[in-house]
Write a protein that holds these residues in place. Structure first.
Motif, mmCIF file in Angstrom:
data_model
loop_
_atom_site.group_PDB
_atom_site.id
_atom_site.type_symbol
_atom_site.label_atom_id
_atom_site.label_comp_id
_atom_site.label_asym_id
_atom_site.label_seq_id
_atom_site.Cartn_x
_atom_site.Cartn_y
_atom_site.Cartn_z
ATOM 1 N N GLU A 20 0.831 -1.205 0.000
ATOM 2 C CA GLU A 20 0.000 0.000 0.000
ATOM 3 C C GLU A 20 0.865 1.254 0.000
ATOM 4 O OE1 GLU A 20 -2.347 -0.616 3.431
ATOM 5 O OE2 GLU A 20 -3.841 -1.898 2.431
ATOM 6 N N ALA A 25 -3.267 -11.554 -9.862
ATOM 7 C CA ALA A 25 -2.790 -10.198 -9.591
ATOM 8 C C ALA A 25 -1.358 -10.009 -10.080
ATOM 9 C CB ALA A 25 -2.889 -9.906 -8.095
ATOM 10 N N GLU A 50 -0.964 -0.975 -7.647
ATOM 11 C CA GLU A 50 -2.240 -1.454 -7.112
ATOM 12 C C GLU A 50 -2.390 -2.962 -7.299
ATOM 13 O OE1 GLU A 50 -5.018 0.954 -9.191
ATOM 14 O OE2 GLU A 50 -4.876 2.640 -7.766
ATOM 15 N N ALA A 51 -1.906 -3.477 -8.420
ATOM 16 C CA ALA A 51 -1.922 -4.928 -8.607
ATOM 17 C C ALA A 51 -1.022 -5.611 -7.582
ATOM 18 C CB ALA A 51 -1.479 -5.283 -10.027
ATOM 19 N N HIS A 72 -2.554 -8.893 -0.688
ATOM 20 C CA HIS A 72 -3.768 -9.337 0.016
ATOM 21 C C HIS A 72 -4.030 -10.820 -0.240
ATOM 22 C CE1 HIS A 72 -5.462 -5.814 1.955
ATOM 23 N NE2 HIS A 72 -5.166 -5.072 0.896
ATOM 24 N N ALA A 73 -3.847 -11.255 -1.473
ATOM 25 C CA ALA A 73 -4.041 -12.674 -1.785
ATOM 26 C C ALA A 73 -3.007 -13.543 -1.077
ATOM 27 C CB ALA A 73 -3.983 -12.889 -3.296
ATOM 28 N N ASP A 130 -3.087 -6.025 -4.510
ATOM 29 C CA ASP A 130 -3.986 -7.182 -4.644
ATOM 30 C C ASP A 130 -3.223 -8.490 -4.445
ATOM 31 O OD1 ASP A 130 -6.008 -5.403 -5.195
ATOM 32 O OD2 ASP A 130 -5.814 -5.586 -7.371
ATOM 33 N N THR A 189 -5.864 -16.281 -7.005
ATOM 34 C CA THR A 189 -6.054 -14.831 -6.935
ATOM 35 C C THR A 189 -4.715 -14.100 -6.936
ATOM 36 O OG1 THR A 189 -8.083 -15.201 -5.668
ATOM 37 C CG2 THR A 189 -7.152 -12.991 -5.633
ATOM 38 N N ARG A 190 -3.761 -14.629 -6.205
ATOM 39 C CA ARG A 190 -2.439 -13.992 -6.164
ATOM 40 C C ARG A 190 -1.756 -14.042 -7.523
ATOM 41 N NH1 ARG A 190 2.477 -16.034 -5.813
ATOM 42 N NH2 ARG A 190 1.675 -18.127 -5.360
ATOM 43 N N ARG A 208 -0.028 -7.328 -12.792
ATOM 44 C CA ARG A 208 1.086 -6.423 -12.507
ATOM 45 C C ARG A 208 2.160 -6.526 -13.587
ATOM 46 N NH1 ARG A 208 4.045 -6.914 -6.785
ATOM 47 N NH2 ARG A 208 4.228 -9.063 -7.543
#
Length: 433
Positions: A71, A268, A128-129, A135-136, A132, A264-265, A272
């Motif tokens: 972030e 992302a 931003e990717a 988070h994954a 994500d 999901t990871r 990216r």
């Protein structure tokens, strides 16, 4: 005067009596263990144990900080370039005598890079990717740890129940040895039966000690997974017969690829990598810097404005673009492979669950009852002198093996369910944020 008659050896499933050759009561038979009456000071369900471990484990905390770092990367990618201020001053001396004297001059220059909007948007999207993906990764760490905690919890329950079975068998073998020794001492049985009984006692004691050590090892493993947040005397409020609740297989086939944290990871990371390719291509466009300059001396003051343009004439970042494209293709290939592999892992875990369920049903519905019936028949035959002690011990050993296999089948069922829950990232998520 006839020699006194000693009580006969006892075997599992027998009844008390004072005549020679009679067997101990059915309560002495090794049966499915039940939780102890007195519970330790800390009693946790499996879900509470998972929540505790997810809060205390250091890997989860490290994944949290990784999200914060990602972030912060978005903040840095969104920032505009800072202007640069240049100030120069120094003494000035006239070379011509007729020139007006001047002691010094000053010059101010401000340069402001004008960022390429395509490059900026691609850089922000890539950051931003990365968020994500972080988070994954956090979700994946949580799902993996929750599955490990569940398996470790049920393994502790399994080891404790096996230890209870082995303890009951050890006590039974010791009682048999004592009764056989009495019969041998009064001359009603050969010394070979005492040797066989003592061998069974030693074997049962060895199994009991190994089972207790395995239970302690499983307890230490749980304390390790929770980073020492558990008390040494904790107790799990659960059983290997806990019900399992899973959606149908067809529904899982649709859910797992969409919610699996690893998929999901990787998705992302592919996004990216694709945005990084766009970023490298946008960097080929000319970069512009606006310049403002003020020059002051004794006779003159000048204000200048200009533009500094970097033209990619000789090198157009071909190497960086090709590397970004190759990295994007690599990420896409890994994503495709892992999506297929996770689907196969789901099928394998589902089949393992079905096999474990069938084994549990087989043991509970047929084999276990037949073994208990065979033990009762062997006990009755021994009571009437039609069978020897060895046949009864062999029948009791078969029953003990079936009980151990039943416990293992129930544990395998819980392990398969934990694997399916890991693949679909299903775990207690309350109070984790």
């Amino acid at each position: 005067m006839p020699a006194p008659t000693a009580p006969g050896p006892t075997v599992p499933g027998s009844v008390h009596g004072k005549q020679p050759g009679q067997l101990p009561p059915a309560a002495a038979r090794p049966t499915m263990p039940t939780p102890t009456e007195a519970l330790p000071s800390e009693v946790l369900t499996v879900h509470e144990l998972q929540r505790l471990g997810l809060k205390a484990n250091g890997l989860v905390q490290a994944a949290h900080f990784q999200v914060r770092a990602a972030e912060a990367g978005v903040v840095g990618a969104s920032a505009y370039p800072n202007p640069q201020l240049t100030f120069m001053a120094g003494p000035q001396h006239a070379r011509i005598p007729q020139a007006l004297p001047s002691n010094s001059h000053r010059q101010f220059t401000i340069s402001q890079p004008i960022e390429n909007p395509f490059l900026r948007s691609a850089r922000i999207g890539s950051a931003e990717a990365g968020v994500d993906a972080s988070h994954a990764s956090l979700e994946q760490v949580r799902a993996d740890l929750a599955a490990q905690l569940r398996v470790a919890a049920y393994e502790l329950v399994l080891r404790q129940e096996v230890a209870r079975v082995e303890a009951s068998v050890s006590e039974l073998m010791e009682e048999i040895r004592r009764r056989v020794k009495v019969r041998v001492d009064v001359g009603e049985a050969a010394r070979f039966e005492l040797i066989r009984a003592e061998t069974e006692v030693l074997a049962a004691a060895s199994r009991r000690e190994a089972a207790q050590l395995n239970a302690q090892r499983a307890r230490v493993a749980l304390i390790q997974l929770t980073a020492g947040a558990l008390r040494p005397d904790f107790h799990i409020e659960g059983s290997l017969t806990d019900p399992v609740d899973l959606p149908p297989l067809e529904e899982l086939r649709e859910i797992v690829p969409a919610v699996n944290p690893e998929v999901t990871r990787l998705q992302a990371e592919w996004n990216r990598a694709s945005l990084r390719t766009k970023q490298e291509r946008a960097a080929v466009l000319p970069s512009v810097t606006v310049l403002l300059s003020n020059f002051q001396e004794a006779q003159y003051t000048s204000n200048l404005a200009g533009v500094n343009v970097t033209i990619p004439l000789f090198y157009r970042r071909r190497g960086e673009i090709d590397a970004a494209v190759a990295d994007s293709e690599r990420a896409r290939g890994i994503l495709e492979f892992r999506r297929f592999e996770i689907g196969q892992l789901l099928e394998s875990a589902w089949q393992a669950k079905q096999i474990a369920q069938r084994r549990v049903e087989m043991f509970e519905g047929g084999l276990l009852k037949e073994a208990e019936s065979a033990l009762e028949v062997a006990q009755a035959a021994y009571r009437f002198g039609e069978r020897g002690l060895i046949e009864v011990l062999d029948t009791q050993r078969v029953l003990r093996g079936l009980l151990s296999d039943l416990l293992q089948a129930r544990f395998d069922l819980q392990v398969a369910v934990a694997e399916i829950d890991r693949l679909r990232a299903h775990y207690p998520k309350e109070d984790l944020e």
